[in-house]
Design an enzyme around this catalytic site. Structure first.
Site, PDB file in Angstrom:
ATOM      1  N   GLY A 298       0.863  -0.866  -0.281  1.00  0.00           N
ATOM      2  CA  GLY A 298      -0.252  -0.492   0.082  1.00  0.00           C
ATOM      3  C   GLY A 298       0.643   0.814   0.671  1.00  0.00           C
ATOM      4  O   GLY A 298       0.911   2.405  -0.832  1.00  0.00           O
ATOM      5  N   ASP A 299       1.916   1.445   0.419  1.00  0.00           N
ATOM      6  CA  ASP A 299       3.333   2.026   0.602  1.00  0.00           C
ATOM      7  C   ASP A 299       3.432   2.655  -0.551  1.00  0.00           C
ATOM      8  O   ASP A 299       3.920   3.483  -0.864  1.00  0.00           O
ATOM      9  CB  ASP A 299       3.847   2.001   1.844  1.00  0.00           C
ATOM     10  CG  ASP A 299       3.374   2.125   3.297  1.00  0.00           C
ATOM     11  OD1 ASP A 299       2.605   2.856   3.308  1.00  0.00           O
ATOM     12  OD2 ASP A 299       4.234   1.305   4.018  1.00  0.00           O
ATOM     13  N   ALA A 300       3.956   1.290  -1.513  1.00  0.00           N
ATOM     14  CA  ALA A 300       4.455   1.702  -2.395  1.00  0.00           C
ATOM     15  C   ALA A 300       3.351   2.288  -4.125  1.00  0.00           C
ATOM     16  O   ALA A 300       3.707   2.681  -4.454  1.00  0.00           O
ATOM     17  CB  ALA A 300       4.865   0.241  -3.197  1.00  0.00           C
ATOM     18  N   GLY A 303       3.273   5.333  -3.193  1.00  0.00           N
ATOM     19  CA  GLY A 303       4.895   6.464  -3.558  1.00  0.00           C
ATOM     20  C   GLY A 303       4.521   7.135  -4.838  1.00  0.00           C
ATOM     21  O   GLY A 303       4.922   7.245  -5.559  1.00  0.00           O
TER      22      GLY A 303
END
Length: 345
Positions: A298-300, A303
């Site tokens: 999810g962070d990727a 980003g």
């Protein structure tokens, strides 16, 4: 003239301590298989237990820092800067090394004598349970944002990104940045980060939401927000995204966009200016054998979205880039990206 960066990110810098085949740990420490929590009394001993009794992989973590490294992966050098609070220890040095490799500039507030935060990542199959001890991360100071080292970075940025986890201790700092962004006509992005944020930090979410131009979350976080705010339909994600997009906004000149991911399923996007009509973006699902670790996916994705928007891509294209970065991440161990770098934008 001081160096400026287009994207400014704020969050809790953490070193991830990853362990696989963690079914017994879930039971021992009262954890759910796919969840994110702050360590309580029941989980206090997990960190020593992991170090002493398990084979660990250490990976640079912290939700906003992961996303910032993803955006930096896509963009030219000196495009992204990240701040948060760390201790003066070897964990912080490992974080700095990971950031440097991906081209992310860090501007940490360093607290002497404190320990850098850590996150136990208990992996079972394709699920991950995150247990965080913030340590130095929760000692970030509002005054640091107006210090000579950081103030020019805040003033020079055009995009801002904050993880929901930071709301557990740093609402004043988040509001400082969010209001500056709103007053300056800049883009402020909030990630809900985990279901417990809208559940137990509802007041803080409501305080910052009027300043949010983009809100990112997954299906469980969206449902938690719907439950916490008493929405009539808590499971229809299209309607939840519409409700979230249409909440009052301090800078009405830029309509709010809400992006809800569903793992390998489609991503829902709602922009309040477009009649709050929900758009669906399909995901090219990976084969099970291609998936190494879903931690940080999810962070990727976030980003990827951030990096694409900073580079001038449309929102539709940014979501596609987010999908590409999320898929790249789950093929690695932890929130990491393919190396040598591949051209995505």
């Amino acid at each position: 003239m001081a160096q400026t960066y287009q994207l400014f990110c704020l969050g809790n810098p953490l070193l991830d301590m990853q362990v696989t085949d963690g079914e017994k740990l879930l039971e021992k420490y009262k954890l759910n298989a796919n969840d994110a929590i702050l360590a309580g009394d029941d989980q206090a001993q997990i960190y020593d237990d992991l170090v002493q009794n398990y084979k660990l992989t250490y990976v640079a973590g912290g939700a906003s820092q992961n996303a910032a490294r993803g955006a930096a992966y896509l963009l030219p050098p000196k495009s992204v800067v990240y701040t948060g609070c760390v201790g003066d220890d070897v964990l912080a040095e490992q974080l700095k090394a990971a950031n440097e490799r991906e081209g992310l500039t860090d501007a940490y507030l360093v607290k002497k004598g404190e320990k850098t935060g850590a996150c136990a990542v208990v992996i079972t199959g394709h699920q991950r349970s995150l247990v965080t001890t913030l340590r130095a991360a929760e000692k970030f100071e509002l005054a640091y944002l107006s210090s000579p080292a950081i103030a020019p970075l805040v003033e020079g940025a055009k995009f801002f990104y904050v993880e929901g986890f930071f709301l557990t201790h740093g609402i004043e700092s988040v509001l400082y940045i969010a209001k500056k962004a709103s007053e300056g006509g800049k883009v402020f992005v909030l990630n809900l980060s985990a279901p417990f944020i809208p559940q137990f930090f509802k007041v803080q979410v409501e305080q910052v939401l009027p300043f949010c131009d983009i809100v990112i979350g997954n299906e469980s976080e969206a449902e938690a927000w719907a439950e916490a705010t008493g929405q009539s339909d808590k499971t229809d994600l299209r309607k939840v995204a519409q409700a979230l997009a249409l909440t009052p906004k301090s800078n009405p000149s830029r309509a709010r966009t809400v992006i809800i991911t569903q793992g390998p399923k489609s991503t829902i996007v709602v922009n309040a200016a477009e009649g709050a009509e929900a758009k669906t973006h399909s995901v090219d699902a990976l084969k099970p054998e291609e998936i190494v670790d879903t931690n940080g996916a999810g962070d990727a994705f976030a980003g990827g979205v951030l990096g694409a928007l900073v580079s001038g891509k449309t929102l539709d294209d940014a979501v596609k880039v987010g999908h590409t970065m999320g898929a790249m991440c789950v093929k690695q161990i932890g929130a990491q990206y393919e190396w040598p770098k591949v051209q995505v934008l």
